[in-house]
Structures are given as C-alpha cells and as structure tokens.
Design a protein around this motif. Sequence first.
Motif: not given
Ligand SMILES: [Zn+2]
Length: 225
Positions: A24, A27, A135
């Motif tokens: 994302h 991150d 993740h």
């Molecule tokens: Zn993330």
Amino acid sequence: MARPKVFSGPDDPRLKRALCIVAHPDDIEFYCAGAVLRLTDRGVPVAFHVATSGDKGTRDASQAPEAVARTREAEQLAAARLLGVTAVEFGRHPDAELVETLALRGEFVAAIRRARPDLLLTFDPTPGYRYHPDHRVVGRVALDAAWPAARDPLTFPGLGSPHETAEAWCFGGPAPDLELDVSEVLERKIAARLEHRSQTGSAGQLRHRWRAIAAIERFHRVDLR
Ligand SMILES: [Zn+2]
C-alpha cells in the motif's frame, strides 16, 4: 567456499541498488523510509513497487475507490520525492484483495529484473494473527520472486533478464536481527509520512508520536545469495 557475509547495513559498499516491494501507499514510510533515506543520501538508487493503490484506505463509505486510489498514488509520489526516489510503480491490484498467485509472482519478478537490486526491502510474511493479509501475501510472494524465480533463466522467460538479489530485509516481523538507527533522517522520514494526508489525522500528534517511536527500524535479514 565461504558464504558471503550479509550486508552490515545501508552503508555497506557492496549495496549498490535497492527495491522496495510493498502492498500500500504509506507502507514504505511506516516501515523502512529511514533505510531508504540512508541509501539515497549516499547515491544508491532505490525503486518502489507498490502492489495496490490503497483504494480501500478510508472509513468514509461515500468515497469512490477510484478517487481514493488517485489521491493515494499522488501522495506516494510526493513522499517518494522527499525520500530521493523517482522510480515508483503501482501494480494497481484492488486493495485488501491480494492473493498468492503465479501472476503476482511474475509481476514481482519483472519488477526485480527491471530494478536489479542488491537489496530487497519487503514485508516479513511470518507474523500470525491480526496481520494485514496484503502484507503477508506481498512478503511471501516478493521473497518467492527474488529467490529463485527472478534468478533462474527458465523461470518467467520474457520478463527481463535473470537477476540475483543478494539479500532481503524484511520488516514487520517477530524476529528482527538488524536494528537501524535512523534518528539522523527522522524529521525527513516524518515529512514523507505526512505527505500521506488522507491517512493522517493530526499532523502534530503524528509528529510527536513518531519522534518517540520511529527512530529505530528493525529488519530480519534473509540471505538470498
Ligand atoms: Zn499496508
């Protein structure tokens, strides 16, 4: 023959190129922006591959995912500029829907073969419950892409010439073995995080909190040689 030693840290002269593969926008700023700054400050090119555009990243149900994605890509590009990074790619998969597929592995293989990193920065896929599934998927698939897929010539032919990544540093995991002091670049790391305005409540509170917690980054090193 003795196995080569893992990199001592971002200043290791053998480390000449790096690639971050994440799920994302934001991150990287959360987990490894200090490491990125320490690399780019000494002229090491770093590339970002962001698998989604974070299109579910809002609690406002009236927002369209496409609009959220546009905002978040712009925020990621602005943050990357502050981190000294211009090579930013988006996989544009739907947020919160990543799954382990050969297609995703191929996408990451192509990213690795383009960026040709010595160091891959990605998620540690090993944590258990209450871990964002994107993740876990990105960490698992990125490591599988780096070794052996991107290295071997008969794997994913046509996706660029084979490349051996020396090492991965995985963040967000339970057993870090590399602790990096990024206090020298902390204010710039916070500034990059604050470019993600759509993900920020109070900038003042975030700055205060991050000054207390974000000066150390932790990684688990994986030797891929
Ligand atoms: Zn993330």
